[in-house]
Scaffold this active site. Structure first.
Site, PDB file in Angstrom:
ATOM      1  N   ASP A 221       1.001  -1.191  -0.057  1.00  0.00           N
ATOM      2  CA  ASP A 221       0.015  -0.019   0.114  1.00  0.00           C
ATOM      3  C   ASP A 221       0.914   1.222   0.069  1.00  0.00           C
ATOM      4  OD1 ASP A 221      -2.226  -1.707   0.407  1.00  0.00           O
ATOM      5  OD2 ASP A 221      -1.820  -1.418   2.542  1.00  0.00           O
TER       6      ASP A 221
HETATM    7  N1  URA Z   1      -1.190  -6.050   3.788  1.00  0.00           N
HETATM    8  C1  URA Z   1      -1.524  -5.051   4.020  1.00  0.00           C
HETATM    9  O1  URA Z   1      -2.665  -4.560   4.562  1.00  0.00           O
HETATM   10  N2  URA Z   1      -0.786  -3.913   3.562  1.00  0.00           N
HETATM   11  C2  URA Z   1       0.429  -4.194   2.496  1.00  0.00           C
HETATM   12  O2  URA Z   1       0.719  -3.231   2.035  1.00  0.00           O
HETATM   13  C3  URA Z   1       0.695  -5.391   2.488  1.00  0.00           C
HETATM   14  C4  URA Z   1      -0.002  -6.422   3.142  1.00  0.00           C
END
Ligand code: URA
Length: 246
Positions: free
Chosen positions: A103
């Site tokens: 993310d």
């Molecule tokens: N899980 C998440 O919530 N975000 C990420 O970026 C990777 C795994």
């Protein structure tokens, strides 16, 4: 220098047999000359190869581990003009794609490569490549809550697979928890902790399999070796690692 048919097969153009057939039919040129000799050896960095007169890119495989800072998007371009992870790879001319996403606000280990096959192996659930995260969550999850998350909980996409969790550090109003999963559903770690009432305040991926971020500084990358790649998989490595430094 490697045999032409081997290079064509490694480039994903055809199987070794298929490449030999293409050569036999006189459809492959090296530096503008048709080659029908199966013993022909070429240098993929120097020689120009074409098939039916269309140039073939014989790029060397490259694998890097980037320590992604928060605020960068894990895509190859961003219509909103935000910083993208490839901005952090100066000096790398190959087009590398991220293996799995992080993310915008997640930091840490991001594997990038031009090897689509390796990317598929790492992401495919059947190879169960673990991804380790350090999640800083609000409050202090109880042992029962950690057991629930470890056993698998229901999210909108179905049950999560079993996970491994342990508390790394407790602060006054938050806790740093290590969580190891091998799935990669969108925002999975955030959703898992949200579902048990402990929203994630900060998230960092620290490893793929046994390949750890270590002390790689934020925003920096390193080129991976064959040994590094072996650490991604447990047990048998599902493919031959070629063309990369030992
Ligand atoms: N899980 C998440 O919530 N975000 C990420 O970026 C990777 C795994």
């Amino acid at each position: 220098m490697e045999r032409l048919q081997k290079i064509l097969a490694q480039a994903g153009i055809a199987s070794r047999r298929g490449a030999e057939e293409m050569i036999r039919q006189g459809r492959v040129k090296v530096n503008g000359t048709v080659v029908t000799n199966m013993g022909c050896k070429i240098d993929p960095q120097q020689d120009q190869v074409s098939f039916d007169n269309a140039p073939i890119r014989l790029e060397e495989k490259l694998y890097i581990l980037l320590n992604k800072p928060a605020g960068y998007v894990t895509t190859l371009s961003d219509p909103q003009g935000r910083p993208i992870v490839s901005d952090l790879l100066p000096g790398i001319s190959s087009r590398l794609f991220p293996v799995g996403r992080l993310d915008l606000d997640t930091e840490g280990a991001l594997l990038m490569t031009n090897d689509g096959q390796l990317g598929n192996y790492v992401l495919h659930p059947s190879y169960e490549v673990n991804k380790t995260y350090e999640a800083t969550v609000r409050g202090l999850p109880s042992p029962a809550t950690l057991r629930r998350l470890a056993a698998g909980i229901r999210l909108e996409g179905g049950m999560t697979y079993p996970a491994q969790l342990r508390i790394l550090k407790q602060f006054k109003d938050r806790t740093r928890v290590e969580i190891i999963i091998h799935e990669g559903k969108k925002r999975q770690v955030r959703k898992m902790f949200q579902a048990v009432g402990h929203p994630v305040l900060g998230l960092k991926r620290t490893a793929y399999g046994r390949l750890r971020l270590g002390n790689l500084a934020s925003g920096k990358y390193r080129i991976l070796t064959k040994n590094d790649l072996k650490k991604l998989f447990t047990g048998k490595i599902p493919f031959t690692i070629k063309n990369i430094p030992a």
